[in-house]
Design an enzyme around this catalytic site. Structure first.
Site: not given
Ligand code: ADP
Length: 403
Positions: A8, A95, A184, A245, A288, A336, A387
């Site tokens: 990726n 990807r 996605h 965004r 977070r 999520g 993914e």
């Molecule tokens: P991407 O693949 O789009 O970079 P991720 O699926 O890894 O994103 O998600 C990243 C997001 O998930 C960030 O905003 C991070 O703060 C949040 N996140 C990951 N673990 C936790 C947690 N335990 N509590 C709160 N937020 C979390």
């Protein structure tokens, strides 16, 4: 046994995994960040067939470009006994963010496919060039292996015209392929299939809403295994509120900024891609940090959180009306999967629609699980997305490996 290297490649990052598709285990993992900066970081980890993480190597150094980054990954992986050649990698899966109107399914990368991905740079200037760089660098440094491109838009090629058509002049839209494509898709497909499996029901009989909430965020409505709506559009800017965004906004705002406020298109692009969402509303780097600031009583953070919740409710309600009936709502990706509070707040108004969480399953459980009350009309689930595994499986299928 098939072993696939999944890449990726982002504009300043490179993420790699070697996956054994027979046992679906991660044999090696690497991440390089801040490529092009004076100092970047690299981490390489070895795994094993049992899926347990092994020895890890981390490096802080300058990685001027993707070639330098991948060379160093291969060197470190070699030291850990996790070089793709040592592990018997047979194919490389990539990807690719935008498949445009032409690419619906994963394909082996030929010169024609490469030219097609390059043409789509016009529609995805922030993503496709970086994806293509990943393909070219991997070909140079790991010659002789087949490459497969898996498109983020692919799963959404089934969107009905009513869902993918922008209500603008047909001739303009047609001339430049301006329509909603969705992104996605690899995650939405993986998670929706898994949701049906967890519920023990045939994929083509389940109506579901999938909420992929990471740094980027998107929602989809899937009717009997077919995507019928999704929140991202021509580009990944549309839809839900994201890390940096804004998601949906009035296009008049963009005209106003350019025509009346003197912003250049480049300034607007930076505003919408980097200085909006949680970052723009609350200067929060990620979810977070946002939650920590909400708990500290920060008003900007509280408002940002409310905007996120409100937007999600609007999409869930809209997709419910599109689907007519909903069997399952599934949460995935970093936010999520991990933020029970957000799941509870978003769904708190839907008791009358048959959505009722089991607070204990929602708050205390981990990993893949049903988090709604037993016997409820609508199942709510957490399903971790993967993914990379989906891309590795697609390589197997496209190349006829693993048979
Ligand atoms: P991407 O693949 O789009 O970079 P991720 O699926 O890894 O994103 O998600 C990243 C997001 O998930 C960030 O905003 C991070 O703060 C949040 N996140 C990951 N673990 C936790 C947690 N335990 N509590 C709160 N937020 C979390």
């Amino acid at each position: 046994m098939t072993r696939v290297l999944v890449i990726n490649s982002g504009s300043s990052s490179l993420k790699l995994q070697i996956i054994d598709t027979a046992v679906e285990a991660e044999l090696a993992w690497a991440l390089v960040e801040r490529i092009g900066d004076p100092v970047g970081t690299l981490a390489v980890r070895r795994g094993d067939l049992a899926g347990s993480p092994g020895e890890e190597s981390t490096v802080e150094a300058a990685f001027p470009d993707h070639t330098a980054a991948l060379s160093r990954v291969l060197e470190e992986a070699g030291r850990l006994g996790a070089h793709p050649t040592d592990l018997g990698v047979e194919a490389i899966g990539h990807r690719v963010v935008h498949g445009g109107p032409d690419f619906h399914e994963p394909v082996e990368v030929t010169p024609e496919v490469e030219a097609g991905i390059e043409r789509l740079e016009l529609l995805a200037p922030l993503h496709n060039p970086a994806n293509l760089r990943g393909i070219r660098v991997a070909r140079d440094l790991l010659p002789g292996l087949p490459h497969v491109a898996v498109f983020d838009t692919g799963f959404f090629h089934t969107l009905p015209a009513a869902a993918h058509t922008y209500a603008i002049d047909r001739a303009v839209a047609k001339a430049w392929d301006l329509r909603r494509y969705g992104f996605h898709g690899t995650s939405h497909e993986f998670v929706s299939r898994r949701t049906a499996e967890v519920l023990g029901r045939p994929y083509d009989e389940v109506n579901q809403i999938v909420l992929h909430l990471g740094n980027g965020a998107s929602a989809s409505a899937i009717a009997g295994g077919r995507a019928v709506d999704t929140s991202m559009g021509l580009t990944p800017l549309e839809g839900l509120v994201m890390g940096t965004r804004p998601g949906d906004l009035d296009p008049g705002l963009i005209i106003h900024l350019i025509r009346d406020r003197g912003m250049s298109p480049e300034d607007v692009s930076t505003l919408l891609n980097r200085r909006s969402g949680l970052e723009g509303l609350a200067r929060a780097r990620d979810f977070r940090e946002l939650l920590a600031r909400v708990d500290d009583g920060d008003r900007d953070a509280a408002l940002a959180y409310e905007v996120v919740v409100h937007r999600l409710r609007r999409y869930i309600g809209g997709y419910w009306a599109v689907l007519g009936d909903v069997d399952a709502i599934t949460f995935t990706a970093g936010v999520g999967e991990n933020v029970a509070r957000l799941r509870a707040d978003v769904l708190s108004t839907l008791g009358g629609w048959g959505v009722e969480l089991d607070p204990q399953a929602n708050e205390d459980g981990t990993g893949e699980r049903i988090i709604s009350r037993a016997g409820g009309r609508v199942a709510v689930l957490v399903v971790p997305t993967d993914e990379e595994l989906a891309i590795a499986r697609a390589c197997d299928t496209v190349l006829g490996l693993g048979r």
